[in-house]
Design an enzyme around this catalytic site. Structure first.
Site, PDB file in Angstrom:
ATOM      1  N   GLU A 137       0.898  -1.219   0.016  1.00 51.48           N
ATOM      2  CA  GLU A 137       0.032  -0.085   0.053  1.00 51.48           C
ATOM      3  C   GLU A 137       1.015   1.485   0.003  1.00 51.48           C
ATOM      4  O   GLU A 137       1.840   1.402   0.703  1.00 51.48           O
ATOM      5  CB  GLU A 137      -0.893  -0.077   1.077  1.00 51.48           C
ATOM      6  CG  GLU A 137      -1.964   1.256   1.269  1.00 51.48           C
ATOM      7  CD  GLU A 137      -3.117   0.904   2.025  1.00 51.48           C
ATOM      8  OE1 GLU A 137      -3.407  -0.058   2.378  1.00 51.48           O
ATOM      9  OE2 GLU A 137      -3.956   2.017   2.124  1.00 51.48           O
ATOM     10  N   ARG A 138       0.627   1.893  -1.018  1.00 52.11           N
ATOM     11  CA  ARG A 138       1.450   3.375  -1.179  1.00 52.11           C
ATOM     12  C   ARG A 138       3.004   3.045  -1.629  1.00 52.11           C
ATOM     13  O   ARG A 138       3.855   3.895  -0.805  1.00 52.11           O
ATOM     14  CB  ARG A 138       1.120   4.426   0.310  1.00 52.11           C
ATOM     15  CG  ARG A 138      -0.074   4.487   0.315  1.00 52.11           C
ATOM     16  CD  ARG A 138      -0.913   4.987  -0.681  1.00 52.11           C
ATOM     17  NE  ARG A 138      -2.510   5.188  -0.068  1.00 52.11           N
ATOM     18  CZ  ARG A 138      -3.420   5.556  -1.118  1.00 52.11           C
ATOM     19  NH1 ARG A 138      -2.941   5.943  -2.377  1.00 52.11           N
ATOM     20  NH2 ARG A 138      -4.529   5.653  -0.612  1.00 52.11           N
ATOM     21  N   ASN A 185      -3.224  -1.864   7.728  1.00 55.00           N
ATOM     22  CA  ASN A 185      -4.411  -2.358   7.097  1.00 55.00           C
ATOM     23  C   ASN A 185      -4.192  -3.885   7.161  1.00 55.00           C
ATOM     24  O   ASN A 185      -3.930  -4.485   6.157  1.00 55.00           O
ATOM     25  CB  ASN A 185      -4.652  -1.756   5.885  1.00 55.00           C
ATOM     26  CG  ASN A 185      -5.289  -0.346   5.902  1.00 55.00           C
ATOM     27  OD1 ASN A 185      -5.901   0.068   6.894  1.00 55.00           O
ATOM     28  ND2 ASN A 185      -5.033   0.330   4.860  1.00 55.00           N
ATOM     29  N   LYS A 262      -3.771  -0.394  13.929  1.00 55.08           N
ATOM     30  CA  LYS A 262      -4.840   0.787  13.312  1.00 55.08           C
ATOM     31  C   LYS A 262      -6.138   0.253  13.567  1.00 55.08           C
ATOM     32  O   LYS A 262      -6.734  -0.702  13.151  1.00 55.08           O
ATOM     33  CB  LYS A 262      -4.351   0.822  11.782  1.00 55.08           C
ATOM     34  CG  LYS A 262      -5.429   1.823  10.892  1.00 55.08           C
ATOM     35  CD  LYS A 262      -5.024   1.799   9.674  1.00 55.08           C
ATOM     36  CE  LYS A 262      -6.318   2.748   8.753  1.00 55.08           C
ATOM     37  NZ  LYS A 262      -5.803   2.830   7.381  1.00 55.08           N
ATOM     38  N   GLU A 266     -10.675   4.263   9.007  1.00 54.65           N
ATOM     39  CA  GLU A 266     -10.713   4.147   7.801  1.00 54.65           C
ATOM     40  C   GLU A 266     -11.176   2.550   7.545  1.00 54.65           C
ATOM     41  O   GLU A 266     -10.822   1.824   6.796  1.00 54.65           O
ATOM     42  CB  GLU A 266      -9.334   4.266   6.838  1.00 54.65           C
ATOM     43  CG  GLU A 266      -9.038   5.490   6.989  1.00 54.65           C
ATOM     44  CD  GLU A 266      -7.747   6.206   5.959  1.00 54.65           C
ATOM     45  OE1 GLU A 266      -6.877   5.042   5.951  1.00 54.65           O
ATOM     46  OE2 GLU A 266      -7.330   7.112   5.558  1.00 54.65           O
ATOM     47  N   ARG A 299      -2.135   3.544  16.692  1.00 53.70           N
ATOM     48  CA  ARG A 299      -1.961   4.555  16.135  1.00 53.70           C
ATOM     49  C   ARG A 299      -3.165   5.649  16.312  1.00 53.70           C
ATOM     50  O   ARG A 299      -4.239   5.276  16.637  1.00 53.70           O
ATOM     51  CB  ARG A 299      -2.230   4.209  14.569  1.00 53.70           C
ATOM     52  CG  ARG A 299      -1.209   3.398  13.993  1.00 53.70           C
ATOM     53  CD  ARG A 299      -1.127   2.876  12.794  1.00 53.70           C
ATOM     54  NE  ARG A 299      -0.556   4.094  11.807  1.00 53.70           N
ATOM     55  CZ  ARG A 299      -1.143   4.413  10.572  1.00 53.70           C
ATOM     56  NH1 ARG A 299      -2.357   3.942  10.453  1.00 53.70           N
ATOM     57  NH2 ARG A 299      -0.653   5.294   9.747  1.00 53.70           N
ATOM     58  N   LYS A 334       0.886  10.487  13.268  1.00 49.83           N
ATOM     59  CA  LYS A 334       1.563  11.316  12.059  1.00 49.83           C
ATOM     60  C   LYS A 334       1.944  12.595  12.687  1.00 49.83           C
ATOM     61  O   LYS A 334       1.437  13.325  13.349  1.00 49.83           O
ATOM     62  CB  LYS A 334       0.415  11.283  11.074  1.00 49.83           C
ATOM     63  CG  LYS A 334       0.317   9.662  10.523  1.00 49.83           C
ATOM     64  CD  LYS A 334      -0.778   9.932   9.205  1.00 49.83           C
ATOM     65  CE  LYS A 334      -1.078   8.436   8.933  1.00 49.83           C
ATOM     66  NZ  LYS A 334      -1.754   8.314   7.681  1.00 49.83           N
ATOM     67  N   ASP A 339      -2.982  14.323   7.334  1.00 48.53           N
ATOM     68  CA  ASP A 339      -2.170  13.036   6.870  1.00 48.53           C
ATOM     69  C   ASP A 339      -1.247  13.106   5.819  1.00 48.53           C
ATOM     70  O   ASP A 339      -1.163  13.105   4.479  1.00 48.53           O
ATOM     71  CB  ASP A 339      -3.319  12.390   5.902  1.00 48.53           C
ATOM     72  CG  ASP A 339      -2.970  10.965   5.285  1.00 48.53           C
ATOM     73  OD1 ASP A 339      -1.830  10.436   6.036  1.00 48.53           O
ATOM     74  OD2 ASP A 339      -3.840  10.337   4.703  1.00 48.53           O
ATOM     75  N   GLU A 367       3.831   9.158  -0.839  1.00 50.88           N
ATOM     76  CA  GLU A 367       2.533   8.908  -0.985  1.00 50.88           C
ATOM     77  C   GLU A 367       2.009  10.418  -1.824  1.00 50.88           C
ATOM     78  O   GLU A 367       1.207  10.219  -2.843  1.00 50.88           O
ATOM     79  CB  GLU A 367       1.678   8.774   0.073  1.00 50.88           C
ATOM     80  CG  GLU A 367       0.069   8.561  -0.262  1.00 50.88           C
ATOM     81  CD  GLU A 367      -0.557   8.080   0.947  1.00 50.88           C
ATOM     82  OE1 GLU A 367      -0.028   7.700   1.991  1.00 50.88           O
ATOM     83  OE2 GLU A 367      -2.006   8.259   0.707  1.00 50.88           O
ATOM     84  N   HIS A 509      -4.397  18.707   0.822  1.00 49.31           N
ATOM     85  CA  HIS A 509      -5.201  17.347  -0.002  1.00 49.31           C
ATOM     86  C   HIS A 509      -6.106  17.974  -0.839  1.00 49.31           C
ATOM     87  O   HIS A 509      -7.234  17.653  -0.859  1.00 49.31           O
ATOM     88  CB  HIS A 509      -6.209  17.132   1.470  1.00 49.31           C
ATOM     89  CG  HIS A 509      -6.226  15.625   1.333  1.00 49.31           C
ATOM     90  ND1 HIS A 509      -6.325  14.815   0.371  1.00 49.31           N
ATOM     91  CD2 HIS A 509      -6.002  14.625   2.520  1.00 49.31           C
ATOM     92  CE1 HIS A 509      -6.516  13.401   0.897  1.00 49.31           C
ATOM     93  NE2 HIS A 509      -6.283  13.273   2.192  1.00 49.31           N
ATOM     94  N   TRP A 532     -13.051  13.024   2.188  1.00 49.35           N
ATOM     95  CA  TRP A 532     -12.127  12.549   1.247  1.00 49.35           C
ATOM     96  C   TRP A 532     -12.017  13.151  -0.254  1.00 49.35           C
ATOM     97  O   TRP A 532     -11.415  12.863  -1.190  1.00 49.35           O
ATOM     98  CB  TRP A 532     -12.360  11.057   0.909  1.00 49.35           C
ATOM     99  CG  TRP A 532     -12.068  10.038   2.103  1.00 49.35           C
ATOM    100  CD1 TRP A 532     -11.259  10.430   3.135  1.00 49.35           C
ATOM    101  CD2 TRP A 532     -12.363   8.655   2.012  1.00 49.35           C
ATOM    102  NE1 TRP A 532     -11.049   9.473   3.970  1.00 49.35           N
ATOM    103  CE2 TRP A 532     -11.654   8.131   3.338  1.00 49.35           C
ATOM    104  CE3 TRP A 532     -12.875   7.759   1.453  1.00 49.35           C
ATOM    105  CZ2 TRP A 532     -11.906   6.995   3.944  1.00 49.35           C
ATOM    106  CZ3 TRP A 532     -13.215   6.344   2.000  1.00 49.35           C
ATOM    107  CH2 TRP A 532     -12.307   6.100   3.132  1.00 49.35           C
TER     108      TRP A 532
HETATM  109  O1  GCW Z   1      -3.038   8.288   3.922  1.00 44.37           O
HETATM  110  C1  GCW Z   1      -3.711   7.175   4.298  1.00 44.37           C
HETATM  111  C2  GCW Z   1      -3.425   6.340   3.207  1.00 44.37           C
HETATM  112  C3  GCW Z   1      -3.722   4.994   3.262  1.00 44.37           C
HETATM  113  C4  GCW Z   1      -3.266   4.384   4.623  1.00 44.37           C
HETATM  114  C5  GCW Z   1      -3.617   5.512   5.657  1.00 44.37           C
HETATM  115  C6  GCW Z   1      -2.974   5.306   7.156  1.00 44.37           C
HETATM  116  C7  GCW Z   1      -2.384   2.376   5.243  1.00 44.37           C
HETATM  117  O2  GCW Z   1      -3.960   7.017   1.917  1.00 44.37           O
HETATM  118  O3  GCW Z   1      -3.242   4.099   2.266  1.00 44.37           O
HETATM  119  O4  GCW Z   1      -3.140   3.298   4.844  1.00 44.37           O
HETATM  120  O5  GCW Z   1      -3.440   6.781   5.549  1.00 44.37           O
HETATM  121  O6  GCW Z   1      -2.071   5.956   7.386  1.00 44.37           O
HETATM  122  O7  GCW Z   1      -3.452   4.197   7.772  1.00 44.37           O
END
Ligand code: GCW
Length: 687
Positions: A137-138, A185, A262, A266, A299, A334, A339, A367, A509, A532
């Site tokens: 992912e990413r 995830n 996590k 999401e 997280r 973060k 994000d 990303e 964003h 989003w």
């Molecule tokens: O920024 C978002 C990303 C997701 C990511 C999520 C996260 C792993 O687009 O791809 O999922 O953050 O940090 O959990």
């Protein structure tokens, strides 16, 4: 054979010998000088330390270096001392880190004097967002180095071992000591017997390099794996399930590090699904790990599509729980409140949780910063966050100090970086993206080190004045003046350039769709979660642009400690780099430069594009100092980056102009794309 064929063959051989595919990262074989290493003990870790010295020594020919493990109070955890005899440390790993420091100094030409070096964070960890099917992912540098699909998915091959070995060495060389092997995830598959065997194989290779393995886990694993009716953290069967799973893991991997979770974010399951708090969920898992010394990194990236400003949600969720977490729970936040955007103010969570270990999570994979196409050196962005004053404990309580244990008594100090590593030969997709992996390690070890130093070190280690030239004549032998300085300057400016051509002045964003690559300030398909879509963030209309986070708006400002809350609220004191993050302002708002806000936006996009054009020129000029392979690879990526910067500029200016209804200042280059074309192209690609 004819002489001419021999000559051709020799020529081809010499090219292939010199071919520089970037795989060696910053660990080039520099050819060593003789050294006599004295080390009384032998162990897998110490043997690596001795070998590294013997292979990489660049000091006095025939020198004697003593590696000595001896308790010394001034040396902390993995720290070390370099002195005139050699290296002293409390632990074997300290010796290894000392060896890498010494060799780095020899290669970069930094002075080697008596010094003690202790790490800023005890746990310096990479988070891999790798899935069991090998996708990442990413991830923008190929598939996972840990996981793959197919019948042989779990077979550990020699090639796997070699790669894990190289990876562990690269990490250890910059002080990284942990890896989360799978995506946050998380797939429950990771906790199955078969997958745990592969985790063990990885841990066995990492061990001598001091890298512990960790796994991301899914909160509903008891239900998904064993069919339990619930995954409620207060349910005795669930508690027992986690205890047994943890026991099983430690019976296979005795030095397993712990879990990353996590939850309730999401779409991921979490304790709130059962009416429980994040603390109740985290503590239940942490209690299972505690007897073995394991930790839970939980997280803080939680938000939902409510009426509440997304930027406020993590703080509101977690600050009231301060003091309720077990001491082996670390809240991982973060760097910014939303994000990993090209620029965000720091997350107000830092410093606000005083009784809890809080870890910064940085994103190494780009990303939102041009992925593996754009040259963006991220150290300045991380430095900006780590050096931000929170004022939680007066001046000096920077994000760095609020998280590294120097202010609050945190049992565990952790810093995490979302990895940019994949199976690509050069690991990161872009040669310069390797610098971000390197920079993360260096900042995790020393959170006050300057970006300039990191760039300087990385360039000296990665490129070399002795590079064979293929046809292009160098202007002079002055590698430092003609290569190092201009390229370093380019690296140091690159993040600001990206902010300028993507989202200047606090915009954030505004990407189209979920690819998070190209621009899409217009992007808002019917039925999509409003948080989003870019219009949620830029709020452009004919009156103006920006997100009002003052007390008139979402009041996210009041999550910052004074004097910051007032500083960000007041237009006279709010730094212009955060202006549209905190304020919604009319298009003709007067900026410090005397221009209107609209004009200022235009100039930022224009200057971002121009900066990339400059980068192209700089790179072309240094051609004589770079091997052909890496020169061409970077040159081609810069062309792409320049096209993208043009697209960003045109898309954003033409889109926002519909609302500003003002001309683009006439001294700025005109857009070259039509807005409709850009919208259609993006739709075609990412529908
Ligand atoms: O920024 C978002 C990303 C997701 C990511 C999520 C996260 C792993 O687009 O791809 O999922 O953050 O940090 O959990």
């Amino acid at each position: 054979m004819k002489t001419s064929i021999w000559i051709i063959l020799l020529y081809l051989l010499s090219i292939s010998l010199y071919a520089e595919d970037g795989h060696n990262l910053w660990l080039h074989d520099k050819g060593s000088v003789r050294v006599n290493v004295v080390c009384k003990k032998s162990s897998p870790t110490l043997n690596i330390a001795v070998d590294e010295l013997q292979q990489g020594w660049q000091g006095k020919d025939g020198a004697t270096i003593v590696l000595e493990i001896r308790k010394d109070k001034a040396i902390k955890s993995d720290g070390f001392e370099i002195n005139s005899n050699g290296i002293k440390a409390n632990t074997e790993l300290g010796i290894l880190y000392g060896v890498y420091e010494l060799l780095r100094r020899q290669q970069t030409g930094e002075p080697i004097e008596e010094m003690i070096s202790n790490p800023s964070y005890a746990i310096r960890i990479l988070n891999h967002w790798d899935n069991p099917d090998g996708t990442i992912e990413r991830g923008y540098a190929g598939h996972s180095i840990f996981w793959r699909l197919g019948e042989t998915a779990l077979v550990v091959t020699d090639a796997d071992k070699m790669l894990w070995h190289e990876y562990a060495r690269a990490n250890a060389s910059v002080g990284i000591n942990g890896s989360v092997l799978n995506n946050v995830n998380a797939s429950p598959l990771m906790l199955s017997k078969e997958y745990l065997q592969r985790v063990k194989a990885i841990a066995d290779i990492f061990r001598p390099y001091g890298i512990k393995v960790y796994l991301s886990v899914k909160f509903s694993s008891p239900t998904l794996i064993s069919g339990l009716k619930t995954s409620d953290p207060l349910n005795p069967e669930v508690i027992k399930w986690w205890q047994e799973k943890v026991k099983e893991i430690y019976s296979i991997i005795p030095d397993f590090g712990g879990f990353l979770v996590k939850a309730n974010s999401e779409g991921m399951p979490g304790p709130q699904d059962f009416g429980r708090t994040h603390a109740e969920g985290a503590n239940m898992i942490a209690a299972a790990l505690k007897p073995y010394g394991g930790i839970v990194m939980w997280r803080a990236f939680v938000y939902s599509p409510s009426d509440q400003d997304r930027a406020r949600q993590a703080y509101n969720e977690f600050v009231p729980l301060d003091g309720k977490f077990l001491d082996n729970v670390i809240i991982q936040s973060k760097n910014g409140p939303i994000d990993f955007q090209p620029r965000e103010p720091f997350s107000p969570l830092f410093g606000a949780m005083k009784k809890t270990s809080v870890a910064p999570e940085l994103q190494i994979t780009q990303e939102y910063l041009g992925q593996s196409i754009h040259l963006v050196f991220l150290a300045p962005m991380w430095e900006e966050c780590l050096q931000s004053e929170t004022y939680q404990e007066g001046a000096g309580s920077t994000v760095a100090h609020c998280t590294d244990g120097s202010i609050y008594l945190q049992k565990f100090t952790v810093i995490a970086g979302v990895s940019n590593i994949g199976l690509d030969v050069n690991w990161c997709g872009h040669v310069f993206a390797q610098a971000n992996w390197y920079a993360f390690g260096r900042l995790a070890w020393n959170n006050s080190i300057k970006s300039e130093q990191i760039a300087d070190e990385w360039l000296r280690l990665t490129f070399s004045p002795d590079t064979p030239k293929h046809g292009v004549t160098a202007l002079s032998d002055d590698w430092t003046g003609h290569f190092l300085l201009p390229v370093k300057q380019m690296m140091l400016e690159s993040r600001e350039a990206a902010v300028n051509y993507m989202m200047p002045l606090g915009l954030h964003h505004i990407f189209a769709a979920d690819h998070h690559y190209g621009p899409g300030p217009w992007w808002a398909p019917k039925g999509m979660r409003h948080d989003w879509t870019p219009p949620y963030y830029h709020k452009a209309d004919t009156n103006g642009i920006g997100f009002d986070r003052t007390s008139e708006g979402s009041n996210a400002v009041n999550q910052y400690h004074e004097p910051l809350a007032s500083k960000f609220s007041d237009l006279k004191t709010c730094p212009e780099i955060y202006l549209l993050w905190f304020h919604h302002l009319p298009w003709d708002y007067k900026m410090q430069s005397g221009r209107t806000l609209w004009e200022e936006i235009c100039y930022h996009y224009e200057s971002g594009l121009n900066q990339v054009r400059e980068f192209q020129k700089i790179w072309d000029m240094v051609e004589p100092y770079v091997d052909h392979e890496r020169f061409v690879a970077v040159q081609s990526k810069l062309r792409n980056q320049c096209r993208d910067a043009q697209i960003w500029k045109d898309a954003c200016l033409l889109y926002f102009q519909q609302f500003s209804r003002r001309p683009i200042p006439y001294d700025i280059e005109r857009p070259v794309y039509d807005l409709n074309y850009l919208i259609d192209e993006d739709m075609k690609r990412y529908r």
